[in-house]
Enzyme design. Structure first.
Site, PDB file in Angstrom:
ATOM      1  N   SER A  83       0.790  -1.240   0.000  1.00 41.25           N
ATOM      2  CA  SER A  83       0.000   0.000   0.000  1.00 41.25           C
ATOM      3  C   SER A  83       0.818   1.285   0.000  1.00 41.25           C
ATOM      4  O   SER A  83       0.249   2.371  -0.134  1.00 41.25           O
ATOM      5  CB  SER A  83      -0.968   0.009   1.188  1.00 41.25           C
ATOM      6  OG  SER A  83      -2.071  -0.836   0.916  1.00 41.25           O
ATOM      7  N   LYS A 221       2.873   6.712   5.181  1.00 47.49           N
ATOM      8  CA  LYS A 221       1.983   5.740   4.542  1.00 47.49           C
ATOM      9  C   LYS A 221       2.516   4.354   4.857  1.00 47.49           C
ATOM     10  O   LYS A 221       3.690   4.066   4.623  1.00 47.49           O
ATOM     11  CB  LYS A 221       1.939   5.938   3.016  1.00 47.49           C
ATOM     12  CG  LYS A 221       0.969   4.969   2.340  1.00 47.49           C
ATOM     13  CD  LYS A 221      -0.462   5.290   2.682  1.00 47.49           C
ATOM     14  CE  LYS A 221      -1.403   4.108   2.480  1.00 47.49           C
ATOM     15  NZ  LYS A 221      -1.338   3.089   3.539  1.00 47.49           N
ATOM     16  N   THR A 222       1.650   3.516   5.373  1.00 48.41           N
ATOM     17  CA  THR A 222       2.027   2.151   5.705  1.00 48.41           C
ATOM     18  C   THR A 222       1.762   1.214   4.532  1.00 48.41           C
ATOM     19  O   THR A 222       1.029   1.540   3.599  1.00 48.41           O
ATOM     20  CB  THR A 222       1.248   1.650   6.930  1.00 48.41           C
ATOM     21  OG1 THR A 222      -0.163   1.778   6.662  1.00 48.41           O
ATOM     22  CG2 THR A 222       1.604   2.446   8.177  1.00 48.41           C
ATOM     23  N   GLY A 223       2.347   0.034   4.612  1.00 45.02           N
ATOM     24  CA  GLY A 223       2.111  -1.006   3.620  1.00 45.02           C
ATOM     25  C   GLY A 223       2.313  -2.365   4.267  1.00 45.02           C
ATOM     26  O   GLY A 223       3.154  -2.514   5.164  1.00 45.02           O
TER      27      GLY A 223
END
Length: 277
Positions: A83, A221-223
């Site tokens: 993501s 922003k995480t993923g």
């Protein structure tokens, strides 16, 4: 090319100084600017050790100074972005007109989702915050294979491979990117140096989630990549403090969702060590 998943044994035996030199070669734009070689910060490693996981952190310098790195070999290794690709997806989709703005509502498709919060139509402004996979898959389908491939190549994003499935390539592969490349990409985003409209870059920067800690704002922003073993957890973005912006990229090995919280814990510990928190 950079290693895909695991570095071969001969690379693992390379001395740290040689690996750091490789990082400079792996980032030509930094080398062209005569940036100093990356510096490995051993103290960052303690945070990963305390969290009980392997990983890497790359911390950029807004004034053109050396990258600060933990685990330089891994920092140069490409992984599926998951993501974190929503940043690039937004830039490409907005710039090519696949969506008119970040407030246009996109459908999620009506199917059950692994996270209940994703089961609703949403604009990019909200979808970014909740990391809605189905909404961003819809954006990718509207962008289309050809425009997406051209957009990813123009952004010089990782290995630039978008494959044949336009709404899965950042989740399952073949797209991969290293932490060093994430920082290079984010550094250009912060300086309005990407090949998209300046207004598009400003808009995308404005929808990325933030957390304020004292005088520091963490834009992140995480993923969570589940297509590999171990799974990969990302957190990328930039730290804003005293009027300066420091891009960063961190990834760790994850067993499952229970390890997700470690990303921010490790990041904050490292930022504190770097005197940015």
């Amino acid at each position: 090319p950079l290693a895909r998943r695991r570095l071969p044994p001969q690379v693992k035996r390379v001395k740290p100084a040689a690996i750091l030199a490789f990082l400079v070669l792996a980032t030509p734009c930094m080398a062209e600017d005569s940036a100093p070689p990356p510096q490995e910060v051993a103290a960052f490693g303690e945070s990963f050790k305390q969290a009980g996981t392997a990983g890497t952190l790359v911390l950029g310098d807004p004034d053109g100074g050396a990258l600060r790195v933990w685990n330089p070999g891994r920092a140069a290794t490409r992984f599926i972005p998951a993501s974190t690709f929503k940043i690039a997806n937004s830039l490409i989709g907005l710039d090519c007109g696949a969506v008119k703005d970040v407030d246009e509502v996109l459908p999620y498709g009506g199917k059950p989702q692994m996270i209940k919060e994703w089961e609703k139509d949403a604009p990019l402004r909200e979808a970014m915050k909740i990391s809605s996979v189905p909404v961003y898959q819809e954006l990718a389908r509207r962008t289309g294979k050809e425009r997406m491939a051209k957009g990813v190549a123009a952004l010089d994003y990782g290995n630039m491979k978008t494959g044949e499935v336009v709404d899965r390539f950042w989740l399952d592969g073949p797209l991969e990117i290293s932490a060093v490349e994430q920082v290079r990409f984010l550094g250009k985003l912060l300086k309005d140096e990407l090949p998209v409209k300046r207004e598009t870059m400003k808009t995308v920067r404005g929808i990325i989630p933030t957390e304020t800690v004292g005088k520091t704002v963490i834009h992140y922003k995480t993923g969570w990549g589940t297509a590999t073993k171990p799974q990969i957890g990302w957190i990328v973005g930039w730290v804003e403090r005293e009027g300066k912006q420091h891009p960063f990229a961190l990834n760790i090995d994850m067993e499952d969702i229970k390890d997700a919280g470690k990303r921010m814990v490790i990041l904050k510990a490292c930022l504190k060590e770097a005197r940015l928190l």
